[in-house]
Design a protein around this motif. Structure first.
Motif, PDB file in Angstrom:
ATOM      1  N   VAL A 311       0.832  -1.209   0.000  1.00 28.81           N
ATOM      2  CA  VAL A 311       0.000   0.000   0.000  1.00 28.81           C
ATOM      3  C   VAL A 311       0.862   1.253   0.000  1.00 28.81           C
ATOM      4  N   ASP A 312       1.957   1.234   0.752  1.00 26.33           N
ATOM      5  CA  ASP A 312       2.835   2.402   0.826  1.00 26.33           C
ATOM      6  C   ASP A 312       3.437   2.719  -0.535  1.00 26.33           C
ATOM      7  N   ALA A 313       3.917   1.686  -1.236  1.00 26.25           N
ATOM      8  CA  ALA A 313       4.550   1.905  -2.543  1.00 26.25           C
ATOM      9  C   ALA A 313       3.533   2.315  -3.597  1.00 26.25           C
ATOM     10  N   LEU A 314       2.341   1.708  -3.564  1.00 27.02           N
ATOM     11  CA  LEU A 314       1.311   2.059  -4.540  1.00 27.02           C
ATOM     12  C   LEU A 314       0.849   3.500  -4.367  1.00 27.02           C
ATOM     13  N   LEU A 315       0.669   3.903  -3.120  1.00 21.83           N
ATOM     14  CA  LEU A 315       0.216   5.271  -2.863  1.00 21.83           C
ATOM     15  C   LEU A 315       1.294   6.268  -3.249  1.00 21.83           C
ATOM     16  N   GLU A 316       2.556   5.939  -2.966  1.00 18.51           N
ATOM     17  CA  GLU A 316       3.646   6.839  -3.341  1.00 18.51           C
ATOM     18  C   GLU A 316       3.747   6.963  -4.860  1.00 18.51           C
ATOM     19  N   ALA A 317       3.583   5.864  -5.566  1.00 19.49           N
ATOM     20  CA  ALA A 317       3.627   5.919  -7.030  1.00 19.49           C
ATOM     21  C   ALA A 317       2.486   6.769  -7.571  1.00 19.49           C
ATOM     22  N   ASP A 318       1.317   6.664  -6.956  1.00 19.81           N
ATOM     23  CA  ASP A 318       0.154   7.439  -7.408  1.00 19.81           C
ATOM     24  C   ASP A 318       0.382   8.931  -7.176  1.00 19.81           C
ATOM     25  N   MET A 319       0.911   9.276  -6.006  1.00 22.86           N
ATOM     26  CA  MET A 319       1.126  10.707  -5.728  1.00 22.86           C
ATOM     27  C   MET A 319       2.199  11.286  -6.659  1.00 22.86           C
ATOM     28  N   ARG A 320       3.203  10.495  -6.975  1.00 24.33           N
ATOM     29  CA  ARG A 320       4.233  10.978  -7.888  1.00 24.33           C
ATOM     30  C   ARG A 320       3.673  11.122  -9.307  1.00 24.33           C
ATOM     31  N   GLY A 321       2.731  10.251  -9.664  1.00 24.01           N
ATOM     32  CA  GLY A 321       2.085  10.406 -10.955  1.00 24.01           C
ATOM     33  C   GLY A 321       1.291  11.697 -11.042  1.00 24.01           C
ATOM     34  N   HIS A 322       0.589  12.048  -9.973  1.00 26.44           N
ATOM     35  CA  HIS A 322      -0.149  13.312  -9.961  1.00 26.44           C
ATOM     36  C   HIS A 322       0.808  14.502  -9.955  1.00 26.44           C
ATOM     37  N   ALA A 323       1.926  14.369  -9.237  1.00 31.02           N
ATOM     38  CA  ALA A 323       2.907  15.449  -9.229  1.00 31.02           C
ATOM     39  C   ALA A 323       3.494  15.670 -10.620  1.00 31.02           C
ATOM     40  N   GLU A 324       3.759  14.593 -11.328  1.00 31.03           N
ATOM     41  CA  GLU A 324       4.290  14.720 -12.684  1.00 31.03           C
ATOM     42  C   GLU A 324       3.260  15.359 -13.616  1.00 31.03           C
ATOM     43  N   ALA A 325       1.998  14.999 -13.446  1.00 30.61           N
ATOM     44  CA  ALA A 325       0.953  15.614 -14.265  1.00 30.61           C
ATOM     45  C   ALA A 325       0.859  17.115 -13.989  1.00 30.61           C
ATOM     46  N   ALA A 326       0.991  17.512 -12.725  1.00 33.77           N
ATOM     47  CA  ALA A 326       0.969  18.938 -12.381  1.00 33.77           C
ATOM     48  C   ALA A 326       2.172  19.656 -12.982  1.00 33.77           C
ATOM     49  N   ARG A 327       3.337  18.994 -12.927  1.00 33.10           N
ATOM     50  CA  ARG A 327       4.539  19.602 -13.508  1.00 33.10           C
ATOM     51  C   ARG A 327       4.342  19.863 -15.001  1.00 33.10           C
ATOM     52  N   ARG A 328       3.712  18.927 -15.692  1.00 29.44           N
ATOM     53  CA  ARG A 328       3.491  19.107 -17.129  1.00 29.44           C
ATOM     54  C   ARG A 328       2.547  20.280 -17.405  1.00 29.44           C
ATOM     55  N   VAL A 329       1.560  20.467 -16.541  1.00 30.16           N
ATOM     56  CA  VAL A 329       0.678  21.627 -16.711  1.00 30.16           C
ATOM     57  C   VAL A 329       1.486  22.916 -16.602  1.00 30.16           C
ATOM     58  N   ALA A 330       2.344  22.994 -15.577  1.00 30.69           N
ATOM     59  CA  ALA A 330       3.163  24.190 -15.393  1.00 30.69           C
ATOM     60  C   ALA A 330       4.124  24.399 -16.558  1.00 30.69           C
ATOM     61  N   GLU A 331       4.675  23.339 -17.077  1.00 28.37           N
ATOM     62  CA  GLU A 331       5.596  23.465 -18.211  1.00 28.37           C
ATOM     63  C   GLU A 331       4.903  24.077 -19.428  1.00 28.37           C
ATOM     64  N   GLY A 332       3.600  23.899 -19.517  1.00 30.57           N
ATOM     65  CA  GLY A 332       2.851  24.476 -20.627  1.00 30.57           C
ATOM     66  C   GLY A 332       2.732  25.983 -20.567  1.00 30.57           C
ATOM     67  N   TRP A 333       3.164  26.582 -19.454  1.00 32.46           N
ATOM     68  CA  TRP A 333       3.094  28.040 -19.323  1.00 32.46           C
ATOM     69  C   TRP A 333       4.311  28.741 -19.930  1.00 32.46           C
ATOM     70  N   ARG A 334       5.297  27.976 -20.347  1.00 28.99           N
ATOM     71  CA  ARG A 334       6.505  28.594 -20.904  1.00 28.99           C
ATOM     72  C   ARG A 334       6.154  29.333 -22.196  1.00 28.99           C
ATOM     73  N   GLY A 335       6.792  30.486 -22.353  1.00 30.45           N
ATOM     74  CA  GLY A 335       6.514  31.323 -23.505  1.00 30.45           C
ATOM     75  C   GLY A 335       5.431  32.339 -23.243  1.00 30.45           C
ATOM     76  N   ARG A 336       4.567  32.054 -22.275  1.00 29.30           N
ATOM     77  CA  ARG A 336       3.522  33.003 -21.913  1.00 29.30           C
ATOM     78  C   ARG A 336       3.920  33.808 -20.672  1.00 29.30           C
ATOM     79  N   TRP A 337       4.531  33.108 -19.714  1.00 28.69           N
ATOM     80  CA  TRP A 337       4.889  33.736 -18.455  1.00 28.69           C
ATOM     81  C   TRP A 337       6.398  33.609 -18.213  1.00 28.69           C
ATOM     82  N   ARG A 338       6.904  34.346 -17.241  1.00 27.96           N
ATOM     83  CA  ARG A 338       8.331  34.434 -16.983  1.00 27.96           C
ATOM     84  C   ARG A 338       8.899  33.053 -16.601  1.00 27.96           C
ATOM     85  N   ALA A 339      10.014  32.703 -17.237  1.00 23.38           N
ATOM     86  CA  ALA A 339      10.576  31.356 -17.113  1.00 23.38           C
ATOM     87  C   ALA A 339      10.972  31.025 -15.681  1.00 23.38           C
ATOM     88  N   GLU A 340      11.542  32.001 -14.967  1.00 28.24           N
ATOM     89  CA  GLU A 340      12.013  31.729 -13.606  1.00 28.24           C
ATOM     90  C   GLU A 340      10.852  31.324 -12.702  1.00 28.24           C
TER      91      GLU A 340
END
Length: 357
Positions: A311-340
């Motif tokens: 259960v610990d490993a499955l939940l950790e993998a799931d949370m990291r999957g959501h974190a990666e999905a959030a990171r991809r959303v933020a990466e889509g802001w490049r070119g529109r907003w300040r890179a830093e």
């Protein structure tokens, strides 16, 4: 040299803590309370103590970083917005601790238990004053925006953001209580909705919207992606909280393991565990669920059961999957907003799942 992100986080936190203390130091003079009242300044004192006792101030950091998406120049109105965010947080802490009957918060007594100590023979008075203290913090979170020296349109938009965030949070708190009565066990999407309403909308979405408004941007033009980012960050952050509650080290979290089990909460970890076990193991878990006197040895046994089922490993993998999905959303802001600033928001999800407390 460009300031490193974690250094900037620490600087924003230190500056805000000073600002928050100054706010409470002058609050008494601005409240229209009769001079004979002793309860009013006592209430303000309890709110001050709780507000200044700790907290990571990540809402304030997200607010400032959202403004930096638009500009590196100083932005007027961020201090008022930051005070509003943390006063709304104080409101939530007061009421959460009352709902949970919690004795301590951030290394000190909760507002409810402080009032119980003051009025041991008058429990209804202690209860009423606790509710009113939380209500006062909510009202102050809106008033600080109304008093801000900003254009009327900006003030009005900020108040709308906070009012909607508060309403969403209250719905989330209702859903949080309802979740623990669900039969059968709530599915993952229901848990995501609870995390979104109770946490993500006021802790991630509202700070970002306020920061963009203060910087002169129109957050409504980017509402869908802001909501998606906030929801994903809120979900992986709540998953981490639930993981730490069962699998975290007490020396890091500062509290005994198994709080959700003892309170009967259908958290991400508890729900995953119930779905994984059968027979005698399930009997053990269900016997502990909602038992406030459940001993540490039983919690440790249940933790071992959960780890055997992964259960610990499955939940950790799931949370990291959501974190990666959030990171991809933020990466889509490049070119529109300040890179830093985009870099910062791309890193936030991973920070939220790597924390140990």
């Amino acid at each position: 040299m460009t300031e490193q992100p974690l250094d900037r986080v620490a600087r924003i936190e230190r500056r805000f803590n000073r600002l928050f203390a100054e706010y409470f130091d002058t609050l008494g003079a601005t409240l229209d309370a009769p001079s004979f009242s002793r309860f009013t300044p006592d209430c303000v004192g309890l709110l001050r103590d709780l507000s200044l006792r700790g907290g990571k101030r990540m809402r304030v950091v997200l607010l400032h970083e959202a403004a930096r998406l638009v500009t590196a120049e100083p932005v007027e109105g961020l201090d008022s917005a930051a005070l509003s965010l943390e006063l709304l947080q104080t409101h939530g802490l007061v009421h959460d601790d009352l709902i949970d009957d919690s004795a301590t918060r951030r290394g000190g007594p909760t507002t409810y238990y402080a009032y119980r100590e003051r009025f041991p023979a008058h429990p209804r008075t202690a209860l009423g004053l606790t509710v009113l203290a939380g209500d006062l913090a909510l009202a102050l979170s809106l008033r600080v925006l109304l008093d801000a020296g900003l254009p009327v349109g900006v003030r009005q938009a900020m108040v709308e953001v906070q009012t909607r965030a508060a309403a969403d949070t209250f719905v989330g708190q209702i859903l949080d209580l309802e979740r623990d009565f669900a039969d059968p066990v709530p599915d993952t999407e229901a848990l995501h909705d609870v995390a979104d309403h109770k946490t993500a909308r006021y802790s991630v979405l509202a700070p970002m919207r306020l920061g963009l408004l203060a910087a002169g941007a129109e957050p409504d033009a980017h509402e869908d992606e802001l909501r998606r980012y906030a929801r994903l960050v809120g979900i992986c952050g709540q998953m981490r909280d639930d993981w730490l509650d069962l699998f975290g080290a007490e020396e890091n979290t500062g509290k005994p393991a198994g709080g959700d089990l003892r309170e009967g909460r259908r958290s991400y970890a508890v729900t995953r565990l119930l779905a994984a076990v059968t027979g005698p193991e399930r009997v053990t878990v269900e016997a502990a669920l909602g038992d406030r006197s459940c001993p540490p040895q039983t919690v440790a046994e249940i933790r071992d059961i959960a780890e055997r089922h992964g259960v610990d490993a499955l939940l950790e993998a799931d949370m990291r999957g959501h974190a990666e999905a959030a990171r991809r959303v933020a990466e889509g802001w490049r070119g529109r907003w300040r890179a830093e600033a985009v870099d910062f928001f791309a890193r936030v999800p991973l920070w939220s799942v790597e924390r140990t407390a």
